[in-house]
Design an enzyme around this catalytic site. Structure first.
Site, mmCIF file in Angstrom:
data_model
loop_
_atom_site.group_PDB
_atom_site.id
_atom_site.type_symbol
_atom_site.label_atom_id
_atom_site.label_comp_id
_atom_site.label_asym_id
_atom_site.label_seq_id
_atom_site.Cartn_x
_atom_site.Cartn_y
_atom_site.Cartn_z
ATOM 1 N N GLU A 120 9.040 8.767 -22.264
ATOM 2 C CA GLU A 120 8.629 9.782 -21.287
ATOM 3 C C GLU A 120 9.813 10.660 -20.891
ATOM 4 O OE1 GLU A 120 7.859 9.271 -16.618
ATOM 5 O OE2 GLU A 120 6.380 8.227 -17.848
ATOM 6 N N SER A 172 0.870 2.626 -16.000
ATOM 7 C CA SER A 172 1.295 4.015 -16.132
ATOM 8 C C SER A 172 0.132 4.951 -15.856
ATOM 9 C CB SER A 172 1.831 4.290 -17.539
ATOM 10 O OG SER A 172 2.160 5.670 -17.676
ATOM 11 N N GLY A 173 0.453 6.064 -15.229
ATOM 12 C CA GLY A 173 -0.555 7.077 -14.964
ATOM 13 C C GLY A 173 -0.307 7.830 -13.678
ATOM 14 N N VAL A 201 4.918 -3.486 -5.054
ATOM 15 C CA VAL A 201 6.080 -3.257 -4.195
ATOM 16 C C VAL A 201 7.256 -2.850 -5.075
ATOM 17 C CG1 VAL A 201 5.275 -4.859 -2.438
ATOM 18 C CG2 VAL A 201 6.753 -5.702 -4.265
ATOM 19 N N ASN A 256 8.583 4.534 -20.467
ATOM 20 C CA ASN A 256 9.280 5.449 -19.570
ATOM 21 C C ASN A 256 10.461 6.121 -20.255
ATOM 22 O OD1 ASN A 256 7.441 4.424 -17.777
ATOM 23 N ND2 ASN A 256 8.914 4.111 -16.133
ATOM 24 N N LEU A 286 0.819 -1.207 0.000
ATOM 25 C CA LEU A 286 0.000 0.000 0.000
ATOM 26 C C LEU A 286 0.855 1.260 0.000
ATOM 27 C CD1 LEU A 286 -2.846 -1.106 2.448
ATOM 28 C CD2 LEU A 286 -2.804 -1.160 -0.061
ATOM 29 N N GLY A 305 -0.311 1.592 -4.911
ATOM 30 C CA GLY A 305 -1.125 0.520 -4.373
ATOM 31 C C GLY A 305 -2.417 1.043 -3.754
#
Length: 627
Positions: free
Chosen positions: A357, A295-296, A241, A354, A172, A176
């Site tokens: 990007e 991605s985002g 993770v 990436n 998390l 996550g």
């Protein structure tokens, strides 16, 4: 979330009995699929003739319509033999996320004996063998042994489908947490896990759950065993993770608690080669592994990211309803999620994403630098970039405008940020992969090395004192010329990125669909843009965008401006490494007779590496004693 529960299996397995009892227990409507057969099908079976696929198609579509209609009002139970996967695909068409399968499993002898003991069953028991021959056992269903009593079968189904979670998310962090909220907002019952570290990470999942109303039905854990046990089988667990050894540690922690055909999804930025190793390793354990690019950023993960899964196709089909539902949608409302290909291909294209990007970010940074050197302040530059959205819109352009306008008091915030750019390794991996595959992804390397150069802040200050030059604002450039140079470099960047993907596809026999990859990058991801939308159509005709007539026209139109902008930057000591490299690369890739003949002669001179000759069509290898 409303659900349609399909109880399936061969005739005689007890579908109707179990279905009725389950519907009564859950207080939802029950439907027997046999009641919806057309008269022709019933007559055929009564005459001892098995149905063929054409006979079944209309019947299956009728049941699918029934399920969709019921789902507008309530959950329901439908019993249907559904022996083949394609039958199940028809039954769940457009309602996959709302569909649950229960497979009543038994041996031929068990069911043959049951059929023979029945009165007035319209299908003779002799046809049972044809059903077993037809049966394709589902991999995404709750499998229940018909040897149990009906009451225990109902208990099992209720426990597995009603009291357990459909999807688990492990880890998390920022991404996550956003994905958990996305899944919950889309009606999925999820289980969330975060490790417990005394004094550092305590009750992370439980505290997270209490902060967001949409997570009220989610289950929160810091114990791995309890987390895994809370999930429906086959279990679907997404790992969010850190890439690297952490993934391997997590896999080893999970393995003792997993069962055959469970599915692990790595949603981090893992190296594609490691993903292949993990796929192969987990296959020996009977566990499926799906390497998935996501991605985002934080907002995309919450509202709809671009998702790039790869690995075992059958395993992907089990998680497809979840991933497609939470993904962004393109202009045709199709999910920006697609099965990319085998092995680590999903992580490979995320890696290249990436890299592209990196270049897009660097180009905008260079544009801002050029406009500043021309005498404009950041508010004025933001206004200029705002006008570019009409012809060169992108997510990164939009956020750059916001960044330039953000102030603390009367000062621009970006002016207070230390000019040392970080990176998490994907640009480095892309450059390494380019070198290993022999693909000249020169802009990605330039953008990466620009970040590395920025990190030497102290040395840059020292060397500036040694080589200080007079700065000028005499760039003599119009904003239209800068825009066209920017558009030129972006085309070259996208050419190089997709060239790298295509070469990897050929090298590893991945059979990647460039148009489909471009399509899932039109929304949700960081490099979404109007240019990417154009490339969706371009890649339907070619794998090389520099052969497309419209792209050729654009390159020819923009090249003069690109040359002028680069020249002015060089003459005025304005750093623009990616803009410069875009011109150099196009010159190199369009040069018929390059200087590489000199290189080959040098290699042969000092190392006897040999060379090919143009006057024998490059067939033979030659060596010369040059001195």
């Amino acid at each position: 979330m409303k659900k349609v529960i399909f109880i399936m299996g061969v005739s005689g397995c007890g579908k109707s009995t179990v279905g009725k009892l389950l519907a009564q227990e859950l207080d939802i409507p029950f439907f027997d699929g046999d009641d919806f057969h057309p008269e022709a099908n019933i007559k055929k079976m009564s005459n001892g003739q098995p149905l063929n696929d054409d006979d079944r198609q209309g019947w299956l579509e009728t049941l699918n319509d029934l399920a969709k209609k019921q789902l507008t009002e309530n959950s329901c139970v439908i019993v249907c033999s559904a022996l083949k996967q394609k039958y199940r695909d028809t039954l769940s068409l457009h309602i996959k996320t709302e569909t649950k399968w229960v497979y009543l499993s038994g041996s031929f002898d068990q069911i043959f004996e049951r059929l023979n003991s029945r009165d007035n069953h319209f299908m003779p028991s002799e046809l049972l063998k044809s059903q077993f021959d037809t049966l394709e056992e589902p991999k995404d269903a709750l499998r229940v042994d018909i040897g149990l009593t009906p009451e225990n079968i109902i208990k099992t189904i209720k426990h597995e489908l009603m009291n357990t979670s459909e999807f688990g998310l492990f880890g998390l962090g920022v991404m996550g947490k956003s994905l958990c909220r996305n899944l919950a907002n889309n009606g999925f019952k999820i289980a969330m896990f975060n490790r417990h570290v005394d004094g550092v990470e305590v009750d992370v999942a439980k505290n997270f759950k209490t902060n967001y109303p949409e997570l009220s039905e989610a289950s929160a854990f810091d114990d791995i065993s309890a987390f895994v046990a809370s999930l429906q089988t086959p279990r679907k667990i997404m790992l969010m993770v850190n890439a690297g050894k952490t993934i391997d540690f997590v896999i080893e922690d999970l393995l003792p608690h997993l069962s055959k055909n469970d599915i692990l999804i790595d949603g981090g930025n893992s190296n594609y080669l490691k993903t292949k190793e993990r796929c192969d390793y987990l296959k020996t354990k009977g566990i499926h592994f799906i390497g998935t690019g996501v991605s985002g950023g934080e907002e995309g993960a919450l509202k709809g990211p671009s998702i790039m899964p790869s690995g075992d196709l059958d395993a992907y089909n089990n998680v497809k309803p979840f991933l497609e539902k939470i993904s962004a949608k393109d202009k045709n409302n199709l999910p920006c999620c697609t099965y990319v290909g085998p092995e680590g291909s999903g992580h490979f294209i995320k890696m290249v994403h990436n890299g592209v990007e990196y270049v897009e970010m660097q180009l905008l940074a260079e544009v801002v630098t050029i406009l500043e050197a021309s005498g404009q302040n950041l508010d004025q530059i933001a206004d200029v970039l705002d006008t570019w959205k009409a012809t060169a819109d992108s997510y990164l352009l939009e956020i750059t405008i916001d960044i330039l306008r953000k102030k603390e008091g009367n000062e621009w915030l970006v002016k207070k940020i230390l000019d040392k750019a970080g990176n998490k390794g994907t640009g480095n991996w892309t450059t390494i992969a380019s070198a290993e595959l022999g693909v000249p992804s020169t802009l990605i390397a330039s953008a990466l090395f620009a970040r590395y150069t920025s990190f030497y802040k102290d040395e840059r200050i020292q060397l500036n004192n040694n080589f200080k030059t007079e700065t000028t604002s005499d760039l003599n450039l119009s904003t239209t010329e800068i825009l066209e140079a920017y558009q030129f470099a972006r085309i070259i960047n996208h050419y190089q990125g997709f060239k790298l993907i295509n070469e990897a596809s050929n090298k590893f026999s991945w059979d990647l669909n460039l148009s489909e990859i471009a399509r899932i990058w039109t929304n949700g991801c960081i490099i979404r843009s109007t240019l990417m939308e154009t490339l969706v159509e371009v890649f339907k005709e070619t794998t090389n965008i520099l052969t497309n007539p419209e792209v050729i026209t654009s390159i020819k139109k923009y090249k003069a401006s690109a040359k002028k902008v680069v020249s002015q930057c060089v003459l005025n000591d304005v750093t623009a490494s990616c803009l410069c490299e875009s011109i150099q690369f196009l010159n190199g890739i369009t040069t018929v007779n390059s200087s590489a003949n000199i290189i080959q002669a040098q290699r042969d001179y000092f190392g006897a590496h040999t060379y090919k000759r143009i006057d024998d069509d490059g067939v033979k290898s030659h060596h010369t004693n040059w001195n």
